[in-house]
Scaffold this active site. Structure first.
Site, PDB file in Angstrom:
ATOM      1  N   ARG A 132       0.921  -1.241  -0.076  1.00 43.09           N
ATOM      2  CA  ARG A 132       0.142   0.088   0.045  1.00 43.09           C
ATOM      3  C   ARG A 132       0.913   1.284   0.007  1.00 43.09           C
ATOM      4  O   ARG A 132       1.961   1.168   0.686  1.00 43.09           O
ATOM      5  CB  ARG A 132      -1.045   0.182   1.190  1.00 43.09           C
ATOM      6  CG  ARG A 132      -1.849  -1.060   1.423  1.00 43.09           C
ATOM      7  CD  ARG A 132      -3.014  -1.093   0.725  1.00 43.09           C
ATOM      8  NE  ARG A 132      -3.782  -2.171   0.760  1.00 43.09           N
ATOM      9  CZ  ARG A 132      -5.024  -2.505   0.023  1.00 43.09           C
ATOM     10  NH1 ARG A 132      -4.987  -1.617  -1.140  1.00 43.09           N
ATOM     11  NH2 ARG A 132      -5.621  -3.380   0.134  1.00 43.09           N
TER      12      ARG A 132
ATOM     13  N   ASN B 167      12.006   1.148   3.020  1.00 38.69           N
ATOM     14  CA  ASN B 167      11.096  -0.245   1.947  1.00 38.69           C
ATOM     15  C   ASN B 167      12.289  -0.898   1.347  1.00 38.69           C
ATOM     16  O   ASN B 167      13.284  -0.705   1.081  1.00 38.69           O
ATOM     17  CB  ASN B 167      10.477   0.718   0.941  1.00 38.69           C
ATOM     18  CG  ASN B 167       9.751  -0.158  -0.052  1.00 38.69           C
ATOM     19  OD1 ASN B 167       8.990  -1.078   0.400  1.00 38.69           O
ATOM     20  ND2 ASN B 167       9.655   0.202  -1.362  1.00 38.69           N
TER      21      ASN B 167
ATOM     22  N   HIS C 113      12.647  -3.317  -2.343  1.00 37.67           N
ATOM     23  CA  HIS C 113      12.003  -3.622  -3.520  1.00 37.67           C
ATOM     24  C   HIS C 113      12.853  -4.454  -4.232  1.00 37.67           C
ATOM     25  O   HIS C 113      14.320  -4.408  -4.170  1.00 37.67           O
ATOM     26  CB  HIS C 113      11.972  -2.069  -4.016  1.00 37.67           C
ATOM     27  CG  HIS C 113      11.202  -2.333  -5.512  1.00 37.67           C
ATOM     28  ND1 HIS C 113      10.094  -2.477  -5.729  1.00 37.67           N
ATOM     29  CD2 HIS C 113      11.758  -2.046  -7.026  1.00 37.67           C
ATOM     30  CE1 HIS C 113       9.720  -2.309  -6.775  1.00 37.67           C
ATOM     31  NE2 HIS C 113      10.869  -2.432  -7.724  1.00 37.67           N
TER      32      HIS C 113
ATOM     33  N   ALA D 265       6.377   9.473  -0.405  1.00 31.95           N
ATOM     34  CA  ALA D 265       5.039   9.085  -0.674  1.00 31.95           C
ATOM     35  C   ALA D 265       4.706   8.865  -2.156  1.00 31.95           C
ATOM     36  O   ALA D 265       3.572   8.564  -2.447  1.00 31.95           O
ATOM     37  CB  ALA D 265       4.362  10.339  -0.267  1.00 31.95           C
ATOM     38  N   GLY D 266       5.770   8.468  -2.874  1.00 32.21           N
ATOM     39  CA  GLY D 266       5.641   8.002  -4.327  1.00 32.21           C
ATOM     40  C   GLY D 266       5.716   6.439  -4.434  1.00 32.21           C
ATOM     41  O   GLY D 266       5.803   5.789  -3.292  1.00 32.21           O
TER      42      GLY D 266
HETATM   43  C1  GRF Z   1       9.833  -8.869  -1.556  1.00 25.07           C
HETATM   44  O1  GRF Z   1      10.516  -9.060  -2.820  1.00 25.07           O
HETATM   45  C2  GRF Z   1       9.431  -7.198  -1.687  1.00 25.07           C
HETATM   46  O2  GRF Z   1      10.437  -6.633  -2.066  1.00 25.07           O
HETATM   47  C3  GRF Z   1       8.319  -7.209  -2.615  1.00 25.07           C
HETATM   48  O3  GRF Z   1       7.388  -8.355  -2.087  1.00 25.07           O
HETATM   49  C4  GRF Z   1       8.201  -9.425  -1.889  1.00 25.07           C
HETATM   50  C5  GRF Z   1       7.945  -9.723  -0.318  1.00 25.07           C
HETATM   51  O4  GRF Z   1       8.093 -10.960   0.159  1.00 25.07           O
HETATM   52  N1  GRF Z   1       7.535  -5.928  -2.709  1.00 25.07           N
HETATM   53  P1  GRF Z   1       7.821 -11.249   1.482  1.00 25.07           P
HETATM   54  O5  GRF Z   1       6.549 -11.151   1.929  1.00 25.07           O
HETATM   55  O6  GRF Z   1       8.769 -10.655   2.598  1.00 25.07           O
HETATM   56  O7  GRF Z   1       8.244 -13.017   1.595  1.00 25.07           O
END
Ligand code: GRF
Length: 193
Positions: free
Chosen positions: A90, A106, A108, A141-142
């Site tokens: 979210r 975060n 990614h 917030a992006g």
């Molecule tokens: C990770 O690769 C995260 O960066 C991405 O979704 C995955 C989440 O995996 N947004 P988990 O829920 O920690 O197993």
């Protein structure tokens, strides 16, 4: 360093943090784990580890502002130094990020600023890049934007599917998240060289 971790799914990155704390390899206090919906494995495994959990169900709120306010209050109750989005799917409001002094981390599964969004692995494969990876960054917030703290590269193999590549990235991502949290606990201004 007190952290609150937010999840939407399985929480394998979170599990790596829990394991590192339990093994005495990571000196942070996981104050709580929260989710945006009921029934996540991330919350289930946190509860099993004895960590306080909460759910602020996105679908239970009439509008996003109300949900953001409720999420902010639920997280603030644990007075975290850092809030970690670990597969939290979210977008939060600028007000949420301000409430925690911009300390909203975060992870990614791509080398940002390339391939932001919910399908970073798929989009990297579709583009045909030979190297992708993962990024730990301060989120604004992006969508997957904000100052980068650390990154690791992962090569794409010809035989990869989205699933095999994402699994390989997640192995690297878990270690990067743990090492970044350890570095931030030692130095709140840490950013990888
Ligand atoms: C990770 O690769 C995260 O960066 C991405 O979704 C995955 C989440 O995996 N947004 P988990 O829920 O920690 O197993």
């Amino acid at each position: 360093m007190r952290i609150v971790v937010l999840v939407s799914g399985t929480g394998s990155n979170l599990q790596a943090v829990i394991d590192a704390v339990k093994a005495g390899e990571l000196g942070v206090d996981i104050a709580a784990v929260g989710a945006d919906r009921e029934g996540t494995y991330g919350v289930e495994r946190s509860a099993a580890a004895g960590i306080p959990t909460f759910v602020v169900d996105f679908k239970a709120y009439q509008d996003r502002a109300d949900w953001n306010q409720a999420l902010t209050e639920a997280v603030a109750a644990y007075q975290p130094d850092v809030v970690v989005s670990s597969g939290f799917m979210r977008i939060v409001s600028p007000g949420f990020i301000d409430a925690f002094g911009g300390r909203y981390l975060n992870t990614h599964p791509a080398l940002l600023p390339a391939f932001p969004g919910a399908h970073g692995v798929r989009d990297a494969m579709a583009y045909g890049v030979k190297v992708t990876g993962c990024t730990v960054h301060w989120a604004d917030a992006g969508v997957d934007t904000g100052p980068i703290i650390a990154q690791e590269a992962v090569a794409i193999e010809d035989s990869d599917t989205e699933e095999t590549l994402h699994e390989r990235i997640k192995v690297v991502e878990r270690k990067l998240l743990v090492s970044t949290l350890a570095a931030l606990a030692a130095d709140p201004a840490y950013s990888a060289a």
